[in-house]
Motif scaffolding. Structure first.
Motif, short mmCIF file in Angstrom:
data_model
loop_
_atom_site.label_atom_id
_atom_site.label_comp_id
_atom_site.label_asym_id
_atom_site.label_seq_id
_atom_site.Cartn_x
_atom_site.Cartn_y
_atom_site.Cartn_z
N LEU A 106 -4.75 -80.02 -11.50
CA LEU A 106 -3.60 -79.12 -11.45
C LEU A 106 -2.85 -79.36 -10.16
O LEU A 106 -3.45 -79.38 -9.07
N VAL A 107 -1.55 -79.58 -10.27
CA VAL A 107 -0.66 -79.61 -9.11
C VAL A 107 0.34 -78.50 -9.30
O VAL A 107 1.05 -78.46 -10.30
N THR A 108 0.38 -77.57 -8.35
CA THR A 108 1.25 -76.41 -8.46
C THR A 108 2.11 -76.28 -7.22
O THR A 108 1.62 -76.48 -6.10
N ALA A 109 3.37 -75.96 -7.42
CA ALA A 109 4.31 -75.79 -6.31
C ALA A 109 5.27 -74.67 -6.67
O ALA A 109 5.90 -74.71 -7.73
N HIS A 110 5.36 -73.67 -5.80
CA HIS A 110 6.23 -72.53 -6.04
C HIS A 110 7.26 -72.42 -4.93
O HIS A 110 6.92 -72.36 -3.74
N TYR A 111 8.52 -72.42 -5.33
CA TYR A 111 9.65 -72.10 -4.45
C TYR A 111 9.74 -73.04 -3.25
O TYR A 111 10.06 -72.62 -2.13
N LEU A 112 9.50 -74.32 -3.49
CA LEU A 112 9.67 -75.30 -2.42
C LEU A 112 11.14 -75.40 -2.03
O LEU A 112 12.02 -75.38 -2.89
#
Length: 216
Positions: A106-112
């Protein structure tokens, strides 16, 4: 990310004992609750709520951010909650850092906050880090000409909305190599009502969820 941007965020984190709520982001809970635990990369982890939530569910997490203040805060929480052995905290600049290819379920990124000139390369690096059968989750604020001038949330109190920093799920999908991904979903979703109440920012989320072809 420039040195001045990094220092601005460090100052923001120093301004309060906790900047964020300590709760995981809503879209991670929605998409991650039914995934089989494995290895995860939390890109732009901030104070670590998402990384902590994943670790509590059996994931081994690499949590990265450019703010050492935020990382120290997340690591302290991991120690308190008995999760220190499940999370590795790394001080990196995502504009430059290359995660190991094919290494994360899993690769997760929020609001970069990623400027347009560098954003395509950044998202390609994150996508390349997903293992066969793994999931890519990228969530942003749906900032448009109609909404961009009216809303700021807590972390942006020091930053005017710069349209070049924001993106849509479709922008992220455009960097994915055809044939390498299955079940690519791009959609806009209402923001968590609790986050809206806390920050005064009702801007919807723009969400990409994609699974890399192959088996875990």
């Amino acid at each position: 990310m420039s040195a001045s941007d990094r220092e601005s965020y460090d100052e923001m984190y120093r301004s309060a004992p906790a900047v964020w709520s300590g709760r995981p982001n809503r879209q991670l809970v929605v998409e991650g609750s039914d995934l089989q635990p494995g290895t995860a990369l939390d890109a732009g982890c901030g104070e670590g709520a998402d990384a902590l939530w994943l670790a509590e569910r059996g994931w081994r997490v690499t949590a990265v951010d450019f703010s050492p203040v935020a990382l120290e805060r997340g690591a302290a929480q991991a120690n308190v909650r008995g999760l220190a052995d499940r999370i590795g905290w790394r001080h990196v600049d995502l504009d430059e850092w290359v995660p190991p290819a094919g290494s994360f379920d899993l690769v997760t990124a929020h609001y970069l906050h990623a400027r347009g000139a560098d954003r395509t390369a950044l998202f390609r690096r994150l996508a390349a880090a997903v293992a066969p059968g793994g999931t890519l989750l990228v969530v942003g604020h749906l900032i448009t000409a109609a909404t961009g001038s009216g809303h700021q949330h807590q972390a942006e109190a020091h930053h005017q909305h710069d349209p070049d920093l924001f993106y849509t799920a479709e922008d992220v999908a455009a960097v994915l190599e055809p044939g390498e991904w299955a079940d690519v979903v791009t959609e806009n979703r209402d923001r968590d009502p609790g986050a809206v109440e806390r920050t005064g920012n009702p801007v919807p989320d723009t969400v990409l969820v994609a699974r890399r072809s192959g088996a875990r």
